[in-house]
Design a protein around this motif. Structure first.
Motif, mmCIF file in Angstrom:
data_model
loop_
_atom_site.group_PDB
_atom_site.id
_atom_site.type_symbol
_atom_site.label_atom_id
_atom_site.label_comp_id
_atom_site.label_asym_id
_atom_site.label_seq_id
_atom_site.Cartn_x
_atom_site.Cartn_y
_atom_site.Cartn_z
ATOM 1 N N ASP A 10 4.526 3.960 2.003
ATOM 2 C CA ASP A 10 3.310 4.706 2.350
ATOM 3 C C ASP A 10 2.642 4.156 3.616
ATOM 4 O OD1 ASP A 10 4.065 4.974 -0.344
ATOM 5 O OD2 ASP A 10 2.019 5.256 -1.042
ATOM 6 N N HIS A 12 -0.276 5.965 4.880
ATOM 7 C CA HIS A 12 -1.689 6.354 4.723
ATOM 8 C C HIS A 12 -2.398 6.521 6.067
ATOM 9 C CE1 HIS A 12 -1.011 3.949 0.833
ATOM 10 N NE2 HIS A 12 -1.017 5.211 0.480
ATOM 11 N N ASP A 40 2.882 9.692 1.240
ATOM 12 C CA ASP A 40 1.557 9.230 1.668
ATOM 13 C C ASP A 40 1.611 8.881 3.157
ATOM 14 O OD1 ASP A 40 0.471 9.741 -0.795
ATOM 15 O OD2 ASP A 40 -0.111 7.678 -1.241
ATOM 16 N N HIS A 75 -1.170 11.851 -1.392
ATOM 17 C CA HIS A 75 -2.303 11.933 -0.477
ATOM 18 C C HIS A 75 -1.854 12.545 0.847
ATOM 19 C CE1 HIS A 75 -4.538 9.780 -3.381
ATOM 20 N NE2 HIS A 75 -4.022 8.588 -3.148
ATOM 21 N N HIS A 194 8.623 10.251 -3.383
ATOM 22 C CA HIS A 194 7.400 9.445 -3.386
ATOM 23 C C HIS A 194 7.303 8.672 -4.707
ATOM 24 C CE1 HIS A 194 3.637 7.986 -2.007
ATOM 25 N NE2 HIS A 194 2.922 8.597 -2.940
ATOM 26 N N HIS A 232 4.757 5.093 -3.244
ATOM 27 C CA HIS A 232 3.745 5.419 -4.250
ATOM 28 C C HIS A 232 3.122 4.230 -4.976
ATOM 29 C CE1 HIS A 232 1.430 7.945 -6.837
ATOM 30 N NE2 HIS A 232 2.191 7.875 -7.903
ATOM 31 N N HIS A 234 2.919 1.082 -4.146
ATOM 32 C CA HIS A 234 2.331 0.068 -3.266
ATOM 33 C C HIS A 234 2.870 -1.337 -3.544
ATOM 34 C CE1 HIS A 234 -1.324 2.869 -2.334
ATOM 35 N NE2 HIS A 234 -0.153 3.419 -2.078
HETATM 36 FE FE FE2 Z 1 -0.062 5.622 -1.497
#
Ligand code: FE2
Length: 254
Positions: A10, A12, A40, A75, A194, A232, A234
Motif C-alpha cells: 500500500d 496510500h 491502497d 481506500h 489487496h 492491506h 500493513h
Molecule cells: Fe492500506
C-alpha cells in the motif's frame, strides 16, 4: 535492466518510496520495467477530482523510468477509478491514470513481461468500527465532528472517503475472474490482490472473513501460481510459502 517486475504494498498516496535514493534500481530501468502496487494506491483519491498534489505525484510517477501499475485497495476513490479512460495494455483492459500509470482491474489475467498475472483488487476496510456516515446527508460534517469529539475516529463517510465498491458488488466481475483463469487453464505465474484468501489471512492473525476473501479462497484452492502478493494488512511478511504480504518493501518478482 528491462522487463523486470517489482511489487510493493500500500502506498496510500505517498510515492516517496519510488524516489531514486530509496528505489535506486530504477537507474538501470526503462518503461518496460514494471512496478505493481498491491492496492491502497491512493493516487486517485480526492472525491472532488484530481487535486494539485495528486497531479504533481501522478506526473512525477509518469516521468519515472519504469511503468507503475496498481490494483485497487479499499481506500481508493472508486467513482474516479471507474471514470478513467480504458485501454488494452498487457493483453487486457487497464484504467489509464497517465500513459505509464495504470490501474489493473479486477478479474483479468495480464501478460506483463511474459508473466501471466491475475489481478483482483478490493478488500473490506478494517478501520470503520465507529460506523459509516452518509455523504448525501446534509449534516454529515456535524456528525463527523461529533464523533471526533467523542474520540471515535474509526468512521468513514460514504461518497467522501468510503465506497461500497471496496468489496466487489457485481457478480459478473467475480465470474469474469474465474473465466479469465479458466482461459489460462487455472495456471498463472502471479496473483496480485489487496486482501488475501481466508486461510492465508488467518495465518497472519486476521480472522475477519468476507465475500472477497472467500472468493480468493476458491481461487487459492483451484489455481496454480508461483507467487501470490497482497497488501492491506500493513506488514512485510511471508504468510505461507509463495504467498507474501507486502507493505513498504519493494521486491523483485521477475
Ligand atoms: Fe492500506
Amino acid at each position: 535492466m528491462a522487463k523486470s517486475i517489482w511489487i510493493t504494498g500500500d502506498t496510500h498516496g505517498d510515492m516517496t518510496r519510488f524516489s531514486s535514493e530509496i528505489f535506486s534500481e530504477q537507474k538501470e530501468m526503462d518503461k518496460s520495467d514494471v512496478v505493481i502496487i498491491c492496492g491502497d494506491f491512493g493516487g486517485v483519491w480526492n472525491w472532488k477530482g484530481e487535486t494539485k498534489e495528486e497531479r504533481y505525484w501522478m506526473d512525477w510517477l509518469n516521468r519515472k523510468p519504469f511503468t507503475t501499475c496498481f490494483v485497487d485497495g479499499n481506500h481508493e476513490c472508486f467513482p474516479r477509478l471507474s471514470a478513467l479512460a480504458e485501454e488494452e495494455r498487457y493483453g487486457a483492459p487497464c484504467g489509464i491514470v497517465r500513459d505509464s500509470v495504470l490501474w489493473l482491474k479486477r478479474g483479468y489475467v495480464y501478460t506483463i513481461n511474459e508473466k501471466k498475472i491475475f489481478t483482483f483488487g478490493g478488500a473490506s476496510s478494517h478501520d470503520i468500527s465507529d460506523g459509516i456516515l452518509d455523504g448525501n446527508d446534509p449534516n454529515w460534517r456535524q456528525k463527523a465532528k461529533r464523533l471526533e469529539k467523542q474520540g471515535r475516529h474509526l468512521f468513514r463517510t460514504e461518497g467522501i472517503n468510503w465506497w461500497k465498491e471496496e468489496i466487489e458488488q457485481d457478480p459478473s466481475i467475480y465470474a469474469r475472474g474465474l473465466a479469465s483463469l479458466a482461459a489460462v487453464e487455472n495456471s498463472v505465474d502471479m496473483i496480485v490482490t489487496h486482501c488475501a484468501a481466508t486461510s492465508t489471512q488467518a495465518v497472519l492473525g486476521m480472522m475477519q472473513k468476507d465475500r472477497m476473501t472467500d472468493y480468493l479462497q476458491t481461487i487459492h484452492d483451484t489455481v496454480s501460481f508461483q507467487y501470490w502478493f497482497f497488501g492491506h494488512y500493513h506488514m512485510n511478511r511471508t504468510a505461507l510459502p509463495h504467498e507474501y504480504c507486502l507493505y513498504e518493501q519493494i521486491v523483485r518478482a521477475a
